[in-house]
Design a protein around this motif. Structure first.
Motif, PDB file in Angstrom:
ATOM      1  N   LEU A  30       0.838  -1.201   0.000  1.00  0.00           N
ATOM      2  CA  LEU A  30       0.000   0.000   0.000  1.00  0.00           C
ATOM      3  C   LEU A  30       0.875   1.254   0.000  1.00  0.00           C
ATOM      4  CD1 LEU A  30      -2.731   1.409   0.164  1.00  0.00           C
ATOM      5  CD2 LEU A  30      -2.612   1.164   2.660  1.00  0.00           C
ATOM      6  N   ARG A  31       1.901   1.256   0.820  1.00  0.00           N
ATOM      7  CA  ARG A  31       2.814   2.400   0.886  1.00  0.00           C
ATOM      8  C   ARG A  31       3.493   2.619  -0.474  1.00  0.00           C
ATOM      9  NH1 ARG A  31       5.064   1.775   5.558  1.00  0.00           N
ATOM     10  NH2 ARG A  31       6.490   0.142   4.894  1.00  0.00           N
ATOM     11  N   ARG A  62       1.796   7.014  -6.616  1.00  0.00           N
ATOM     12  CA  ARG A  62       0.778   8.021  -6.957  1.00  0.00           C
ATOM     13  C   ARG A  62       1.272   9.423  -6.632  1.00  0.00           C
ATOM     14  NH1 ARG A  62      -4.584   5.038  -4.737  1.00  0.00           N
ATOM     15  NH2 ARG A  62      -4.810   3.596  -6.478  1.00  0.00           N
ATOM     16  N   LEU A  63       1.931   9.571  -5.501  1.00  0.00           N
ATOM     17  CA  LEU A  63       2.464  10.883  -5.131  1.00  0.00           C
ATOM     18  C   LEU A  63       3.538  11.332  -6.115  1.00  0.00           C
ATOM     19  CD1 LEU A  63       2.683  10.595  -1.241  1.00  0.00           C
ATOM     20  CD2 LEU A  63       1.196  12.115  -2.568  1.00  0.00           C
ATOM     21  N   LEU A  64       4.390  10.407  -6.532  1.00  0.00           N
ATOM     22  CA  LEU A  64       5.414  10.734  -7.522  1.00  0.00           C
ATOM     23  C   LEU A  64       4.739  11.212  -8.804  1.00  0.00           C
ATOM     24  CD1 LEU A  64       8.307  10.805  -8.664  1.00  0.00           C
ATOM     25  CD2 LEU A  64       8.023   8.390  -9.233  1.00  0.00           C
ATOM     26  N   GLY A  65       3.712  10.492  -9.258  1.00  0.00           N
ATOM     27  CA  GLY A  65       2.997  10.883 -10.471  1.00  0.00           C
ATOM     28  C   GLY A  65       2.361  12.257 -10.346  1.00  0.00           C
ATOM     29  N   ALA A  66       1.746  12.521  -9.197  1.00  0.00           N
ATOM     30  CA  ALA A  66       1.104  13.826  -8.978  1.00  0.00           C
ATOM     31  C   ALA A  66       2.149  14.937  -8.946  1.00  0.00           C
ATOM     32  CB  ALA A  66       0.304  13.803  -7.681  1.00  0.00           C
ATOM     33  N   LEU A  94      13.238  14.408  -8.828  1.00  0.00           N
ATOM     34  CA  LEU A  94      11.900  13.820  -8.783  1.00  0.00           C
ATOM     35  C   LEU A  94      11.222  13.962 -10.152  1.00  0.00           C
ATOM     36  CD1 LEU A  94       9.488  13.837  -5.945  1.00  0.00           C
ATOM     37  CD2 LEU A  94       8.635  14.637  -8.116  1.00  0.00           C
ATOM     38  N   TYR A  95      11.376  15.117 -10.772  1.00  0.00           N
ATOM     39  CA  TYR A  95      10.813  15.344 -12.103  1.00  0.00           C
ATOM     40  C   TYR A  95      11.373  14.310 -13.085  1.00  0.00           C
ATOM     41  CZ  TYR A  95       9.943  17.233 -16.681  1.00  0.00           C
ATOM     42  OH  TYR A  95       9.562  17.353 -17.992  1.00  0.00           O
TER      43      TYR A  95
END
Length: 193
Positions: free
Chosen positions: A14-15, A21-25, A55-56
């Protein structure tokens, strides 16, 4: 019958999904910042937060892995068919894939160095002499609201008769024909699209 996944295993999975998802956002947010601000704004953003650039690029790599072909590979093939004596300027070079893949001298420019080959600068002001390169490349790097200034800089460093190569997603431009017309007004001639 399979044993149920241990609680710690489900928690880790889950983590990992949430981090993905956070990376994608965050990638989408940074991408939006790069397209809607000037090259000077992008330079300030990544100077203030160099980790955001890394990160980008992680998000960027995730995106292009899904594509049938990476545009940089087309540029590599083009340069390999040309004389190795051609001098290249790679605007927004990222991890210097182009420089590592060809025999040409490649000047690598980006906002943050992902490689020791990178010269850190604003793409609208690269430290090259006028008419000093044969090929200028923007491979998925034509970003910012000051495109005329950035492309004008590429024109400044290109030798007369030099080649400008732009590889970009079509959605980057509201009207591709208008972009090509603007390129003509900057002194470029479309050879192929």
């Amino acid at each position: 019958e399979a044993a149920p996944e241990p609680r710690s295993g489900r928690s880790a999975a889950l983590r990992a999904r949430m981090e993905e998802r956070l990376l994608g956002a965050r990638f989408r947010y940074l991408n939006q910042q790069l397209y809607t601000g000037s090259s000077q704004d992008a330079a300030r953003l990544f100077r203030a937060d160099p980790a955001a650039f890394h990160l980008y690029h992680r998000g960027f790599e995730r995106q292009v892995r899904r594509w049938p072909e990476r545009p940089v590979q087309r540029i590599v093939r083009y340069l390999r068919r040309r004389p190795a004596s051609l001098v290249v300027a790679d605007f927004g070079c990222g991890d210097c894939t182009l420089a590592a893949s060809v025999k040409n001298q490649v000047h690598c420019f980006d906002l943050v160095p992902l490689s020791p080959r990178v010269t850190v600068c604003d793409m609208a002001k690269v430290p090259l002499a006028a008419e000093s390169v044969d090929v200028a490349v923007f491979c998925l790097a034509l970003m910012g609201t000051n495109l005329q200034e950035i492309l004008g800089e590429a024109n400044r460093v290109l030798k007369l008769g030099g080649t400008l190569m732009v590889a970009e997603v079509a959605s980057r431009f509201e009207d591709t024909r208008a972009f090509l017309k603007a390129m003509t007004q900057l002194g470029f001639r479309t050879v192929s699209k």
